[in-house]
Design a protein around this motif. Structure first.
Motif, mmCIF file in Angstrom:
data_model
loop_
_atom_site.group_PDB
_atom_site.id
_atom_site.type_symbol
_atom_site.label_atom_id
_atom_site.label_comp_id
_atom_site.label_asym_id
_atom_site.label_seq_id
_atom_site.Cartn_x
_atom_site.Cartn_y
_atom_site.Cartn_z
ATOM 1 N N LYS A 269 0.874 -1.177 0.000
ATOM 2 C CA LYS A 269 0.000 0.000 0.000
ATOM 3 C C LYS A 269 0.913 1.229 0.000
ATOM 4 C CE LYS A 269 -3.772 -2.431 2.234
ATOM 5 N NZ LYS A 269 -4.646 -2.524 3.406
ATOM 6 N N TYR A 270 1.517 1.457 -1.166
ATOM 7 C CA TYR A 270 2.588 2.425 -1.282
ATOM 8 C C TYR A 270 2.138 3.865 -1.067
ATOM 9 C CZ TYR A 270 5.003 -1.604 -3.244
ATOM 10 O OH TYR A 270 5.543 -2.833 -3.429
ATOM 11 N N ALA A 271 0.985 4.228 -1.567
ATOM 12 C CA ALA A 271 0.522 5.610 -1.421
ATOM 13 C C ALA A 271 0.359 5.970 0.054
ATOM 14 C CB ALA A 271 -0.782 5.828 -2.181
ATOM 15 N N LYS A 272 -0.259 5.094 0.825
ATOM 16 C CA LYS A 272 -0.443 5.354 2.260
ATOM 17 C C LYS A 272 0.912 5.372 2.973
ATOM 18 C CE LYS A 272 -2.891 6.029 5.962
ATOM 19 N NZ LYS A 272 -3.567 7.298 6.189
ATOM 20 N N ALA A 273 1.800 4.455 2.578
ATOM 21 C CA ALA A 273 3.129 4.419 3.186
ATOM 22 C C ALA A 273 3.877 5.722 2.917
ATOM 23 C CB ALA A 273 3.920 3.216 2.662
ATOM 24 N N LEU B 186 9.757 1.149 -5.779
ATOM 25 C CA LEU B 186 8.895 -0.039 -5.718
ATOM 26 C C LEU B 186 7.514 0.260 -6.281
ATOM 27 C CD1 LEU B 186 9.799 -1.409 -2.176
ATOM 28 C CD2 LEU B 186 10.421 -2.392 -4.392
ATOM 29 N N GLN B 187 7.007 1.443 -5.971
ATOM 30 C CA GLN B 187 5.695 1.832 -6.480
ATOM 31 C C GLN B 187 5.729 1.914 -8.008
ATOM 32 O OE1 GLN B 187 4.260 5.623 -5.035
ATOM 33 N NE2 GLN B 187 2.153 4.947 -5.191
ATOM 34 N N ASP B 188 6.793 2.479 -8.564
ATOM 35 C CA ASP B 188 6.931 2.548 -10.022
ATOM 36 C C ASP B 188 7.014 1.148 -10.627
ATOM 37 O OD1 ASP B 188 6.893 5.300 -9.873
ATOM 38 O OD2 ASP B 188 9.075 5.521 -10.058
ATOM 39 N N GLN B 189 7.768 0.253 -9.983
ATOM 40 C CA GLN B 189 7.878 -1.123 -10.477
ATOM 41 C C GLN B 189 6.523 -1.826 -10.420
ATOM 42 O OE1 GLN B 189 10.890 -2.896 -8.034
ATOM 43 N NE2 GLN B 189 12.578 -1.965 -9.168
ATOM 44 N N ALA B 190 5.769 -1.587 -9.377
ATOM 45 C CA ALA B 190 4.462 -2.233 -9.226
ATOM 46 C C ALA B 190 3.513 -1.781 -10.324
ATOM 47 C CB ALA B 190 3.866 -1.926 -7.856
ATOM 48 N N LEU B 191 3.642 -0.540 -10.751
ATOM 49 C CA LEU B 191 2.779 -0.038 -11.820
ATOM 50 C C LEU B 191 3.147 -0.648 -13.170
ATOM 51 C CD1 LEU B 191 2.579 3.748 -10.854
ATOM 52 C CD2 LEU B 191 0.782 2.016 -10.612
ATOM 53 N N MET B 192 4.416 -1.005 -13.336
ATOM 54 C CA MET B 192 4.880 -1.536 -14.614
ATOM 55 C C MET B 192 4.838 -3.061 -14.694
ATOM 56 S SD MET B 192 7.966 1.123 -15.588
ATOM 57 C CE MET B 192 9.170 0.194 -14.711
ATOM 58 N N THR B 193 4.818 -3.761 -13.544
ATOM 59 C CA THR B 193 4.885 -5.216 -13.520
ATOM 60 C C THR B 193 3.594 -5.776 -12.957
ATOM 61 O OG1 THR B 193 7.244 -5.033 -13.090
ATOM 62 C CG2 THR B 193 6.239 -7.181 -12.702
ATOM 63 N N PRO B 194 2.944 -6.698 -13.682
ATOM 64 C CA PRO B 194 1.732 -7.316 -13.127
ATOM 65 C C PRO B 194 2.053 -8.058 -11.831
ATOM 66 C CG PRO B 194 2.023 -7.906 -15.446
ATOM 67 C CD PRO B 194 3.268 -7.193 -15.011
ATOM 68 N N THR B 195 1.161 -7.943 -10.853
ATOM 69 C CA THR B 195 1.350 -8.593 -9.558
ATOM 70 C C THR B 195 1.447 -10.097 -9.741
ATOM 71 O OG1 THR B 195 0.114 -6.838 -8.503
ATOM 72 C CG2 THR B 195 0.383 -8.859 -7.242
ATOM 73 N N GLY B 196 2.375 -10.701 -9.028
ATOM 74 C CA GLY B 196 2.510 -12.149 -9.038
ATOM 75 C C GLY B 196 3.585 -12.645 -9.978
ATOM 76 N N LEU B 197 4.101 -11.795 -10.879
ATOM 77 C CA LEU B 197 5.163 -12.200 -11.773
ATOM 78 C C LEU B 197 6.507 -11.881 -11.149
ATOM 79 C CD1 LEU B 197 3.737 -10.949 -15.188
ATOM 80 C CD2 LEU B 197 3.716 -13.270 -14.273
ATOM 81 N N PRO B 198 7.567 -12.560 -11.594
ATOM 82 C CA PRO B 198 8.894 -12.231 -11.049
ATOM 83 C C PRO B 198 9.172 -10.749 -11.209
ATOM 84 C CG PRO B 198 8.993 -14.214 -12.402
ATOM 85 C CD PRO B 198 7.601 -13.640 -12.559
#
Length: 178
Positions: free
Chosen positions: A116-120, A153-165
């Motif tokens: 929950k990057y925005a709240k963090a 990490l937030q930028d990576q999460a936006l670019m990478t689908p959850t659950g993939l390496p």
């Protein structure tokens, strides 16, 4: 006879609470979290009776319990305990104290762990806004570092689908003390 309001009884109870707290720390060090929580709760019960609900010792007990809940991956419980501790510290010491900033940052770590990057980031920023008032460059630098990692990490999460390496699920913990 000694009554409940006797200073001797208060000191004795406080020493017992510290003893329970010490046992909790020992269990926590051994990753025996249920036992640690049991003794933190016993310590908290005594602190509440001796000091009442608006005392920094009570806030510390809540914070200790929050840390254990976080280690157990019980994030809602961890956040609840951090919030209780933070509310007490803000009431007793004020909103712009380093103790409040630290609690903002500890709560940010819990949100970061849950992706929950925005709240963090919001909580890290609140902590940083307080730390810059006080002359402690180490904590300011640590929060800046944690926020930079979190932004990446937030930028990576936006670019990478959850659950993939490479997804945000494998995010490293924050570096440095808050």
């Amino acid at each position: 006879t000694l009554g409940e309001d006797s200073p001797f009884v208060a000191v004795t109870c406080t020493n017992i609470a510290r003893s329970y707290n010490g046992k909790a720390v020992a269990y926590q060090a051994e990753d025996k979290y249920e036992e640690a929580l049991h003794f933190y709760q016993k310590s908290l019960d005594i602190e509440l009776k001796v000091h009442g609900p608006d005392h920094t010792s009570v806030a510390n007990s809540y914070t200790n319990m929050a840390f254990v809940f976080k280690k157990m991956c019980k994030y809602p419980e961890a956040l609840e305990m951090y919030e209780k501790g933070r509310a007490i510290v803000m009431k007793v010491l004020g909103n712009d104290r380093p103790e409040v900033a630290k609690l903002h940052c500890l709560m940010a770590e819990v949100y970061q762990t849950q992706d929950k990057y925005a709240k963090a980031l919001e909580l890290y920023q609140q902590g940083l806004d307080i730390y810059v008032i006080w002359p402690d460059d180490t904590r300011v630098a640590a929060v800046h570092n944690n926020m930079a990692i979190l932004s990446r990490l937030q930028d990576q999460a936006l670019m990478t689908p959850t659950g993939l390496p490479g997804s945000s699920e494998s995010a490293p913990p924050p570096l440095g003390p808050p």
